[in-house]
Design an enzyme around this catalytic site. Structure first.
Site, PDB file in Angstrom:
ATOM      1  N   VAL A 142     -39.902 -39.433  -7.231  1.00 23.91           N
ATOM      2  CA  VAL A 142     -38.702 -39.050  -7.982  1.00 23.91           C
ATOM      3  C   VAL A 142     -38.506 -40.006  -9.155  1.00 23.91           C
ATOM      4  O   VAL A 142     -39.145 -41.055  -9.236  1.00 23.91           O
ATOM      5  CB  VAL A 142     -37.441 -39.048  -7.078  1.00 23.91           C
ATOM      6  CG1 VAL A 142     -37.569 -38.012  -5.969  1.00 23.91           C
ATOM      7  CG2 VAL A 142     -37.187 -40.429  -6.480  1.00 23.91           C
ATOM      8  N   CYS A 143     -37.612 -39.619 -10.047  1.00 29.11           N
ATOM      9  CA  CYS A 143     -37.264 -40.473 -11.188  1.00 29.11           C
ATOM     10  C   CYS A 143     -36.562 -41.726 -10.673  1.00 29.11           C
ATOM     11  O   CYS A 143     -35.817 -41.636  -9.699  1.00 29.11           O
ATOM     12  CB  CYS A 143     -36.327 -39.739 -12.138  1.00 29.11           C
ATOM     13  SG  CYS A 143     -37.078 -38.315 -12.932  1.00 29.11           S
ATOM     14  N   PRO A 144     -36.762 -42.864 -11.263  1.00 24.19           N
ATOM     15  CA  PRO A 144     -37.543 -43.144 -12.468  1.00 24.19           C
ATOM     16  C   PRO A 144     -38.999 -43.476 -12.179  1.00 24.19           C
ATOM     17  O   PRO A 144     -39.760 -43.773 -13.092  1.00 24.19           O
ATOM     18  CB  PRO A 144     -36.833 -44.350 -13.068  1.00 24.19           C
ATOM     19  CG  PRO A 144     -36.391 -45.137 -11.869  1.00 24.19           C
ATOM     20  CD  PRO A 144     -35.999 -44.066 -10.842  1.00 24.19           C
ATOM     21  N   TYR A 145     -39.413 -43.430 -10.902  1.00 21.93           N
ATOM     22  CA  TYR A 145     -40.772 -43.820 -10.544  1.00 21.93           C
ATOM     23  C   TYR A 145     -41.825 -42.933 -11.200  1.00 21.93           C
ATOM     24  O   TYR A 145     -42.918 -43.396 -11.509  1.00 21.93           O
ATOM     25  CB  TYR A 145     -40.947 -43.842  -9.024  1.00 21.93           C
ATOM     26  CG  TYR A 145     -39.974 -44.777  -8.362  1.00 21.93           C
ATOM     27  CD1 TYR A 145     -40.109 -46.153  -8.507  1.00 21.93           C
ATOM     28  CD2 TYR A 145     -38.902 -44.298  -7.636  1.00 21.93           C
ATOM     29  CE1 TYR A 145     -39.200 -47.025  -7.929  1.00 21.93           C
ATOM     30  CE2 TYR A 145     -37.990 -45.160  -7.056  1.00 21.93           C
ATOM     31  CZ  TYR A 145     -38.138 -46.516  -7.203  1.00 21.93           C
ATOM     32  OH  TYR A 145     -37.232 -47.369  -6.648  1.00 21.93           O
ATOM     33  N   ASN A 160     -37.772 -35.360 -17.843  1.00 25.21           N
ATOM     34  CA  ASN A 160     -37.655 -36.760 -18.262  1.00 25.21           C
ATOM     35  C   ASN A 160     -38.969 -37.393 -18.708  1.00 25.21           C
ATOM     36  O   ASN A 160     -38.970 -38.202 -19.642  1.00 25.21           O
ATOM     37  CB  ASN A 160     -37.033 -37.597 -17.137  1.00 25.21           C
ATOM     38  CG  ASN A 160     -35.595 -37.212 -16.875  1.00 25.21           C
ATOM     39  OD1 ASN A 160     -34.910 -36.692 -17.741  1.00 25.21           O
ATOM     40  ND2 ASN A 160     -35.132 -37.458 -15.659  1.00 25.21           N
TER      41      ASN A 160
END
Length: 96
Positions: free
Chosen positions: A31-34, A64
């Site tokens: 998931v974000c931000p990974y 993103n």
């Protein structure tokens, strides 16, 4: 390029991707931000002109990653919905 990324096929210009070195990064389950961080780290290992294909299954990452990569000066070649829960993002490493 349209910066809204509506998960439709988006292609830019005419380029011969078959002759360019390609790398793949499967970020399903992340998931974000990974997703962006791992994509950026991979891009930092690449040389200008190389292509990175990123697969994600996190909707916000499909928006993103391209947006953030453009802000980093990289080229977004394609954002494509593979199925209802996966997206392919194709990026080209630009010169620093």
């Amino acid at each position: 390029m349209n910066s809204l990324y509506n998960f439709r096929d988006v292609e830019i210009g005419r380029c011969n991707l078959s002759e360019t070195k390609r790398r793949s990064l499967d970020l399903k389950g992340e998931v974000c931000p990974y997703t962006f961080v791992k994509s950026k780290l991979m891009m930092e290992q690449m040389t200008p002109g190389e292509i990175l294909e990123v697969i994600v299954d996190h909707g916000p990452a499909a928006k993103n990653i391209p947006k953030s990569m453009e802000m980093e000066g990289q080229e977004v070649l394609e954002v494509k919905e593979i199925n209802t829960s996966e997206w392919k993002i194709v990026l080209r490493k630009n010169s620093p």
